[in-house]
Design a protein around this motif. Structure first.
Motif, PDB file in Angstrom:
ATOM      1  N   GLN A   1     -47.082  -5.624  -7.139  1.00 60.31           N
ATOM      2  CA  GLN A   1     -46.290  -5.032  -8.238  1.00 60.31           C
ATOM      3  C   GLN A   1     -46.526  -3.520  -8.323  1.00 60.31           C
TER       4      GLN A   1
ATOM      5  N   ARG B   1     -44.559  -1.829  -5.710  1.00 57.39           N
ATOM      6  CA  ARG B   1     -43.162  -1.654  -6.120  1.00 57.39           C
ATOM      7  C   ARG B   1     -43.059  -0.524  -7.147  1.00 57.39           C
ATOM      8  N   ASN B   2     -44.027  -0.473  -8.067  1.00 55.87           N
ATOM      9  CA  ASN B   2     -44.043   0.632  -9.038  1.00 55.87           C
ATOM     10  C   ASN B   2     -44.099   1.977  -8.314  1.00 55.87           C
TER      11      ASN B   2
ATOM     12  N   GLU C   1     -43.106   2.630  -5.335  1.00 59.48           N
ATOM     13  CA  GLU C   1     -41.817   2.890  -4.665  1.00 59.48           C
ATOM     14  C   GLU C   1     -40.785   3.435  -5.656  1.00 59.48           C
TER      15      GLU C   1
ATOM     16  N   GLU D   1     -49.414  -3.866 -15.125  1.00 63.90           N
ATOM     17  CA  GLU D   1     -48.401  -3.272 -14.234  1.00 63.90           C
ATOM     18  C   GLU D   1     -47.168  -2.831 -15.018  1.00 63.90           C
ATOM     19  N   SER D   2     -46.809  -3.588 -16.062  1.00 61.29           N
ATOM     20  CA  SER D   2     -45.618  -3.205 -16.835  1.00 61.29           C
ATOM     21  C   SER D   2     -45.857  -1.872 -17.545  1.00 61.29           C
TER      22      SER D   2
ATOM     23  N   PHE E   1     -45.214   0.860 -15.263  1.00 59.21           N
ATOM     24  CA  PHE E   1     -43.761   1.041 -15.092  1.00 59.21           C
ATOM     25  C   PHE E   1     -43.187   1.894 -16.232  1.00 59.21           C
TER      26      PHE E   1
ATOM     27  N   ARG F   1     -34.964 -11.922  -9.726  1.00 60.05           N
ATOM     28  CA  ARG F   1     -35.955 -11.141  -8.964  1.00 60.05           C
ATOM     29  C   ARG F   1     -35.797  -9.650  -9.260  1.00 60.05           C
ATOM     30  N   TYR F   2     -34.552  -9.179  -9.279  1.00 54.16           N
ATOM     31  CA  TYR F   2     -34.261  -7.764  -9.526  1.00 54.16           C
ATOM     32  C   TYR F   2     -34.759  -7.343 -10.909  1.00 54.16           C
TER      33      TYR F   2
ATOM     34  N   GLU G   1     -38.697  -7.190 -11.160  1.00 52.58           N
ATOM     35  CA  GLU G   1     -39.255  -5.951 -10.588  1.00 52.58           C
ATOM     36  C   GLU G   1     -39.259  -4.829 -11.613  1.00 52.58           C
ATOM     37  N   ARG G   2     -38.344  -4.929 -12.550  1.00 50.00           N
ATOM     38  CA  ARG G   2     -38.219  -3.907 -13.604  1.00 50.00           C
ATOM     39  C   ARG G   2     -38.810  -4.394 -14.931  1.00 50.00           C
ATOM     40  N   TYR G   3     -39.624  -5.433 -14.851  1.00 48.47           N
ATOM     41  CA  TYR G   3     -40.353  -5.979 -16.014  1.00 48.47           C
ATOM     42  C   TYR G   3     -39.404  -6.459 -17.109  1.00 48.47           C
TER      43      TYR G   3
END
Ligand code: ACM
Ligand code: ZN
Length: 529
Positions: A57, A60-61, A63, A112-113, A116, A245-246, A249-251
């Motif tokens: 996660q 991805r953050n 990225e 992780e959120s 973000f 899923r999309y 990734e954006r919480y």
């Protein structure tokens, strides 16, 4: 003259070349403390965003951050200029802290959120800048007031394709919103593919035509005007998994809604035996509230619902599952022999209790899958099932009653949250809307926790949400126009403590956000009241 021109050019260049950010974004961070040194960290090409190698996660953050800031990523601590980390000490997983100093930028989240949201704050801080971007040494932290920060989109009255749904999710993420309440079924169209009941997607998703304009309750086909444009479309399970899923990734958690027992005409059009009269029914071509709903006395109704919700749970991991429950007249139940027999069998005295009977069955079914139900405030009328959460839309009273009974509540009253309403007084300046008047200022003014609840009861208000119903919202551009900038106001309702909110100050921060909308290609209502 030449000298003069070059001086002017230099001044213009210098102004645009050294942009100094102020971290004053929407939603406003809880604390922005600028360092007394007055020094800056300058973001430059070739810098790297660092993240811990063992966390997908965080990768991805990183990225996302690299994409927003035009940088690359690294797992090497030493070479990072922007460091992403978890471990901020806080009980709220969405909390973040950004520190900008000599050693670069660190974005630390409680989880992780949180990281973000820190990235989003930094992103909005620098988004409109060009040339050299200077970040004053500072300590900036954010902490959302509510855990449930929602927006509802009705994709049944009008169908919105997957690329727009992803854009919608991006818009939510930009505003720190973390719940997408997805309204998937209606009288006017069924949009959720159910493998075991293929007619729902194949036939119940097709509306051959639609009533034009405000012929809302015109029943006489000779009088009502219809377009000749079929409205069709549904989401395949593969598409839905990709959207889940999309969003994750954006919480963003998707809270899917299959509205029951009303708003079911599309389903009844293919399974008429599930209605009290047996039909025939056809997918509704007009708006309003139908007397025809699912028959509560037919055992096949629960079989049908369990098949639908079983497949829904396979796709959507959300703990909360929305069972609808709004605008479901009990007219047919009053005269239906099956419904009346069921009431007798269960010893019920009011038809409203039949709705509670269905809700209890669904609650038990979903509990086996680790889920919990949420329903519109009509679900209070026959008595709430044991663990049901309530979405209060007909004002605040339903939510208040539920909170007093110690049930969780999401506040979404029409007066502050129905963004299908007009946003300007002058209707000529806006596309046709369902009615009402909900200017930006009134969304901003919302207070989700009624003052007459005790502090203990107030804790049951888990959040607030805007709703975009789409009877009159006919395209993605139109949806964006209705969403923005009212979502900006809602995001401060969801994130900020009431005593920190200030509408005038919000408006000064709105201008840069509107500029960001333009940059991102988001349509919005350019004037606001
Ligand atoms: C609703 O607006 N019918 C929940
Ligand atoms: Zn019935």
């Amino acid at each position: 003259m030449k000298k003069c021109l070059s001086l002017l050019l230099c001044a213009a260049f210098c102004l645009s070349a050294a942009a100094e950010v102020n971290y004053q974004v929407i939603p406003l961070p809880q604390q922005i403390s600028l360092d007394k040194s007055g020094q800056f960290f300058t973001l430059s090409e070739g810098m790297k965003v660092g993240y811990p190698a063992d966390n997908a996660q965080m990768k991805r953050n990183a990225e996302f951050a690299a994409e927003y800031f035009g940088l690359t990523t690294t797992t090497e601590k030493k070479s990072a200029d922007i460091t992403l980390a978890i471990g901020l000490k806080s009980s709220n997983p969405d909390d973040y802290a950004i520190s900008v100093g000599k050693k670069g930028i660190t974005i630390q989240g409680a989880s992780e959120s949180g990281v973000f949201y820190g990235i989003q704050t930094l992103r909005k801080s620098i988004m409109n800048e060009t040339g050299e971007i200077r970040l004053p040494y500072a300590w900036v932290c954010g902490s959302p007031r509510f855990g449930y920060r929602g927006t509802m989109l009705d994709c049944a009255r009008h169908f919105f394709p997957v690329p727009f749904i992803k854009k919608f999710i991006d818009i939510l993420a930009l505003h720190g919103i973390n719940r997408f309440h997805w309204h998937l079924t209606e009288d006017q169209g069924w949009r959720f593919e159910v493998k075991a009941l293929p007619e729902l997607a194949q036939k119940a998703s097709m509306r051959p035509r639609t009533v034009i304009g405000k012929n809302l309750y015109v029943n006489d086909p000779a009088v009502a005007l219809y377009d000749d444009t079929p409205e069709t479309g549904y989401y395949t399970q593969e598409e839905l998994r990709e959207v889940v899923r999309y969003a994750a990734e954006r919480y963003i958690t998707i809270v899917p809604e299959i509205d029951l027992p009303g708003h079911m005409i599309a389903a009844l059009s293919v399974y008429p035996e599930l209605g009290c009269t047996g039909g025939p029914y056809k997918v509704w071509e007009k708006w309003g509230i139908s007397d025809d709903v699912l028959c509560a006395g037919n055992p096949k109704t629960l079989e049908f619902l369990k098949t639908v919700y079983g497949e829904l749970c396979d796709i959507f991991p959300s703990t909360l599952i929305h069972i609808g429950g709004d605008e479901s007249p009990r007219t047919r139940w009053k005269t239906c022999p099956k419904c009346q027999a069921k009431m007798k069998e269960l010893g019920l005295t009011k038809e409203a209790e039949l709705q509670t009977y269905i809700n209890k069955e669904m609650e038990a079914f979903l509990a086996q899958r680790g889920r919990k139900i949420i329903g519109w405030d009509e679900t209070l009328e026959g008595g709430l099932s044991e663990n049901a959460a309530v979405m209060s839309w007909r004002g605040y009273n339903g939510g208040k009653a539920a909170a007093k009974l110690h049930h969780q509540v999401v506040m979404t009253p029409t007066d502050n949250c129905y963004i299908d309403y007009y946003q300007l007084k002058n209707h000529d300046k806006q596309p046709l809307a369902i009615g009402g008047y909900l200017p930006l200022s009134k969304v901003y003014a919302m207070e989700p926790v009624p003052a007459d609840l005790t502090p203990e009861e107030g804790k049951y208000i888990i959040g607030a949400q805007c709703n975009l119903w789409t009877e009159y919202v006919v395209s993605p551009d139109h949806a964006e126009f209705m969403l923005l900038p009212r979502l900006a106001a809602m995001s401060e309702v969801q994130w900020m403590q009431p005593d920190a909110k200030n509408y005038e100050q919000f408006l000064t921060r709105l201008e840069p956000l509107l500029k960001a909308y333009r940059k991102l290609g988001y349509k919005y209502c350019p004037t606001y009241e």
